[in-house]
Scaffold this motif. Structure first.
Motif, PDB file in Angstrom:
ATOM      1  N   THR A 188       5.553  -4.290  -8.852  1.00 55.54           N
ATOM      2  CA  THR A 188       4.092  -4.071  -8.309  1.00 55.54           C
ATOM      3  C   THR A 188       3.621  -5.555  -8.016  1.00 55.54           C
TER       4      THR A 188
ATOM      5  N   THR B 238       0.845  -1.251   0.068  1.00 50.95           N
ATOM      6  CA  THR B 238      -0.058  -0.073  -0.108  1.00 50.95           C
ATOM      7  C   THR B 238       0.964   1.109   0.186  1.00 50.95           C
TER       8      THR B 238
ATOM      9  N   ILE C 120       3.048   1.022  -3.680  1.00 54.98           N
ATOM     10  CA  ILE C 120       2.569   1.159  -5.150  1.00 54.98           C
ATOM     11  C   ILE C 120       1.364   2.150  -5.106  1.00 54.98           C
ATOM     12  N   ALA C 121       1.572   3.073  -6.088  1.00 56.36           N
ATOM     13  CA  ALA C 121       0.564   4.222  -6.340  1.00 56.36           C
ATOM     14  C   ALA C 121      -0.677   3.571  -6.693  1.00 56.36           C
ATOM     15  N   ASP C 122      -1.887   4.027  -6.685  1.00 55.87           N
ATOM     16  CA  ASP C 122      -3.103   3.682  -7.185  1.00 55.87           C
ATOM     17  C   ASP C 122      -3.065   3.784  -8.627  1.00 55.87           C
ATOM     18  N   ASN C 123      -3.583   2.814  -9.401  1.00 56.17           N
ATOM     19  CA  ASN C 123      -3.544   2.492 -10.726  1.00 56.17           C
ATOM     20  C   ASN C 123      -1.964   2.482 -11.347  1.00 56.17           C
ATOM     21  N   ALA C 124      -1.236   2.260 -10.533  1.00 51.95           N
ATOM     22  CA  ALA C 124       0.254   1.848 -11.024  1.00 51.95           C
ATOM     23  C   ALA C 124       0.244   0.866 -12.003  1.00 51.95           C
ATOM     24  N   PRO C 125       1.328   0.933 -12.992  1.00 56.31           N
ATOM     25  CA  PRO C 125       1.103  -0.119 -14.298  1.00 56.31           C
ATOM     26  C   PRO C 125       1.808  -1.467 -13.467  1.00 56.31           C
TER      27      PRO C 125
ATOM     28  N   THR D  68       4.374  -3.691 -13.134  1.00 59.69           N
ATOM     29  CA  THR D  68       5.876  -3.866 -13.321  1.00 59.69           C
ATOM     30  C   THR D  68       6.051  -5.199 -12.478  1.00 59.69           C
TER      31      THR D  68
END
Length: 132
Positions: free
Chosen positions: A36, A23, A26-31, A33
């Protein structure tokens, strides 16, 4: 039961720490990778650990009656989970206004089902055993 608790508690801490870490990083709507995906999989490994600990409990319980109580809890949990997710899925399929249920919620629903199974054992059959 002590072996079960000695397994379950550390796995719970790993789960909580990995959720917090994912949490935080990882940013919201992260690609998607490698980072992630790897961080998202860590809590899933803890869930697998919980399932393994519960399976070991069933194998290691010497008392057949206590084992039956645990199995009954798991059957109640599985039945409840299948009922909720199946009905919700049909609602999603035939009612576009119904929001989709994230798959993440399946295991927490099952865990709530374990608690309900414990209540079924206690109030439906008069015994919840000492296995929690």
């Amino acid at each position: 039961m002590r072996r079960y608790v000695r397994r379950f508690v550390p796995i719970t801490f790993v789960y909580m720490a990995s959720i917090a870490l994912a949490t935080f990083i990882i940013a919201d709507n992260a690609p998607a990778t490698a980072l992630t995906i790897g961080l998202a999989l860590l809590p899933g490994l803890a869930v697998l650990g919980w399932l393994w600990a519960m399976a070991r409990l069933l194998v290691e319980l010497d008392n057949e009656y206590l084992r039956m109580l645990e199995v009954r809890k798991m059957l109640v949990a599985t039945s409840l989970t299948l009922a909720i997710t199946s009905v919700w899925g049909l609602l999603e399929l035939y009612s576009p206004e119904i929001p989709p249920m994230p798959v993440f919620y399946v295991f927490p629903i099952w865990c709530v089902g374990l608690a309900i199974g414990q209540l079924v054992n206690r109030f439906g059959f008069g015994d919840a055993g000492d296995c929690g």
